[in-house]
Design an enzyme around this catalytic site. Structure first.
Site, PDB file in Angstrom:
ATOM      1  N   ASN A   9      -1.235   6.406   5.971  1.00 54.69           N
ATOM      2  CA  ASN A   9      -1.527   5.475   6.838  1.00 54.69           C
ATOM      3  C   ASN A   9       0.577   4.861   7.039  1.00 54.69           C
ATOM      4  O   ASN A   9       0.631   3.940   5.925  1.00 54.69           O
ATOM      5  CB  ASN A   9      -2.187   3.980   5.974  1.00 54.69           C
ATOM      6  N   TRP A  10       0.476   4.598   8.051  1.00 56.87           N
ATOM      7  CA  TRP A  10       2.126   4.472   7.691  1.00 56.87           C
ATOM      8  C   TRP A  10       2.448   2.993   7.741  1.00 56.87           C
ATOM      9  O   TRP A  10       3.010   2.437   7.347  1.00 56.87           O
ATOM     10  CB  TRP A  10       2.669   5.212   8.678  1.00 56.87           C
ATOM     11  N   LYS A  11       1.795   2.748   8.771  1.00 59.29           N
ATOM     12  CA  LYS A  11       1.978   0.668   7.757  1.00 59.29           C
ATOM     13  C   LYS A  11       3.112   0.611   9.213  1.00 59.29           C
ATOM     14  O   LYS A  11       3.294   1.563  10.224  1.00 59.29           O
ATOM     15  CB  LYS A  11       2.232   0.218   6.686  1.00 59.29           C
ATOM     16  N   HIS A  97      -7.964  -3.168   7.703  1.00 57.38           N
ATOM     17  CA  HIS A  97      -7.478  -1.997   6.804  1.00 57.38           C
ATOM     18  C   HIS A  97      -7.515  -3.817   5.865  1.00 57.38           C
ATOM     19  O   HIS A  97      -6.993  -4.647   6.161  1.00 57.38           O
ATOM     20  CB  HIS A  97      -5.694  -2.021   6.422  1.00 57.38           C
ATOM     21  N   GLU A  99      -5.023  -5.030   4.468  1.00 55.28           N
ATOM     22  CA  GLU A  99      -3.816  -5.802   4.709  1.00 55.28           C
ATOM     23  C   GLU A  99      -4.173  -6.661   5.883  1.00 55.28           C
ATOM     24  O   GLU A  99      -3.817  -7.784   6.331  1.00 55.28           O
ATOM     25  CB  GLU A  99      -2.678  -5.334   4.657  1.00 55.28           C
ATOM     26  N   GLU A 169     -11.075   1.557  -0.196  1.00 53.61           N
ATOM     27  CA  GLU A 169      -9.386   0.986  -1.217  1.00 53.61           C
ATOM     28  C   GLU A 169      -9.294   0.287  -1.567  1.00 53.61           C
ATOM     29  O   GLU A 169      -9.561  -1.580  -1.506  1.00 53.61           O
ATOM     30  CB  GLU A 169      -8.176   1.081  -0.108  1.00 53.61           C
ATOM     31  N   GLY A 175      -0.741   0.040  -2.451  1.00 58.18           N
ATOM     32  CA  GLY A 175       1.179   0.279  -3.085  1.00 58.18           C
ATOM     33  C   GLY A 175       0.633  -1.006  -4.077  1.00 58.18           C
ATOM     34  O   GLY A 175       2.364  -1.261  -4.568  1.00 58.18           O
ATOM     35  N   SER A 215      -2.498   3.978  -3.862  1.00 55.80           N
ATOM     36  CA  SER A 215      -1.553   5.001  -4.360  1.00 55.80           C
ATOM     37  C   SER A 215      -2.032   5.987  -4.721  1.00 55.80           C
ATOM     38  O   SER A 215      -1.889   6.719  -6.130  1.00 55.80           O
ATOM     39  CB  SER A 215      -1.345   4.083  -5.679  1.00 55.80           C
ATOM     40  N   GLY A 236      -1.277   5.726   1.695  1.00 54.54           N
ATOM     41  CA  GLY A 236       0.574   4.434   2.063  1.00 54.54           C
ATOM     42  C   GLY A 236       1.815   4.636   2.289  1.00 54.54           C
ATOM     43  O   GLY A 236       2.380   6.371   2.636  1.00 54.54           O
ATOM     44  N   GLY A 237       2.326   4.779   0.848  1.00 56.08           N
ATOM     45  CA  GLY A 237       3.286   5.678   0.378  1.00 56.08           C
ATOM     46  C   GLY A 237       3.940   7.031   0.870  1.00 56.08           C
ATOM     47  O   GLY A 237       4.840   6.779   1.303  1.00 56.08           O
TER      48      GLY A 237
HETATM   49  P1  PGA Z   1      -0.871   3.099  -0.979  1.00 59.86           P
HETATM   50  O1  PGA Z   1      -1.887   2.771   0.481  1.00 59.86           O
HETATM   51  O2  PGA Z   1      -0.739   4.820  -0.622  1.00 59.86           O
HETATM   52  O3  PGA Z   1       0.605   2.531  -0.364  1.00 59.86           O
HETATM   53  O4  PGA Z   1      -1.381   2.847  -2.196  1.00 59.86           O
HETATM   54  C1  PGA Z   1      -2.890   2.632   0.982  1.00 59.86           C
HETATM   55  C2  PGA Z   1      -3.233   2.294   1.981  1.00 59.86           C
HETATM   56  O5  PGA Z   1      -3.085   0.658   2.011  1.00 59.86           O
HETATM   57  O6  PGA Z   1      -3.942   3.079   3.455  1.00 59.86           O
END
Ligand code: PGA
Length: 259
Positions: A9-11, A97, A99, A169, A175, A215, A236-237
């Site tokens: 997930n590059w966001k 998601h 967010e 998640e 994050g 994470s 994500g990250g």
């Molecule tokens: P993260 O994000 O790996 O940076 O915690 C995961 C996500 O939000 O899908």
């Protein structure tokens, strides 16, 4: 066969140049992908076509959008529909998601509509769920996640639920560098599979891929992915660094024979 999936997930990250470099670097690294182990890259809308071109013909790699609208077309300035994504050959979309739930107030009912329209256009949702910290502290995380799944997914029929992809998640792990322990992930994943078995049946539940997100990194991917009910991760990250994401792909189990 239950598929094992490493989803990136590059966001809202990367310029065009960075996106190109990241995709090319990732492809330099060899992975053993088969029908039952796959990589899905959820890239920002402007890079969907680029990603499609770069990954063309690469077995085991798929592209996802990070969101879709509830309608197929119309006066919805700034939005992107399932119909558009289908027309450019995108097969997956992240839906719900945390967010988006937080920043855009996406409700359970809207997410049910998004899931429905995605399936109508033959786009496979990666449906996200997970509890905030206060809910876990209060010991109500299972109730909370069950409601998210019931309200947005339980309108689906058996066939639609089979091979569905859910990403658990926990919001407190996204994050933050705080990961759920492998045991915490396994406990919630087994619970999610149980509520699906109760609503549908054990066979349908055994075919759903349940990914863990929050994470995930090189150092913890294997211990989480090797839990019996964890079928890979939504990352994500760590998905923004080709070498890190590559190690995470290698931590996937083989596809599970469940029938
Ligand atoms: P993260 O994000 O790996 O940076 O915690 C995961 C996500 O939000 O899908």
């Amino acid at each position: 066969m239950r598929r094992q999936i490493a989803a990136a997930n590059w966001k809202m990250n990367c310029t065009l140049e960075q996106a190109e470099t990241l995709l090319e670097d990732l492809l330099q690294l060899e992975h053993d992908l088969s029908r039952s182990r796959l990589v899905i890259l959820a890239v920002p809308f402007p890079y969907l076509m680029l990603a499609k071109d770069i990954l063309h013909g690469k077995k085991g790699y798929h592209i996802a959008a990070q969101n879709i609208h509830t309608k197929s077309h119309g006066a919805h300035t700034g939005e992107v529909s399932a119909e558009m994504l289908r027309s450019i050959g995108i097969d997956y979309a992240v839906i719900g998601h945390s967010e988006r739930r937080e920043e855009f107030g996406e409700t359970h009912a809207q997410l049910a509509e998004k899931v429905n329209i995605a399936l109508e256009y033959n786009i496979k949702p990666i449906f996200c769920c997970g509890e905030p910290f206060e809910i876990r502290e209060a010991g109500k995380e299972k109730e909370y996640v069950a409601k998210q799944i019931e309200d947005s997914l339980f309108q689906l029929d058996d066939l639609q639920m089979q091979h569905f992809i859910i990403a658990y998640e926990p919001v407190w792990a996204i994050g933050t560098g705080k990961t759920a322990s492998p045991e915490q992930a396994q406990e919630m994943h087994a619970f999610i599979r149980k509520i699906i078995a109760d609503r549908y049946n054990a066979e349908v539940a055994s075919l759903v891929s349940i990914l863990y997100g929050g994470s995930v990194k090189q150092s913890n991917a294997a211990s989480i992915f090797h839990q019996p009910d964890v079928d890979g991760g939504l990352v994500g990250g760590a998905s923004l660094i080709a070498a890190d994401f590559s190690t995470i792909i290698d931590a996937l189990k083989e596809g599970l024979q469940v029938t």
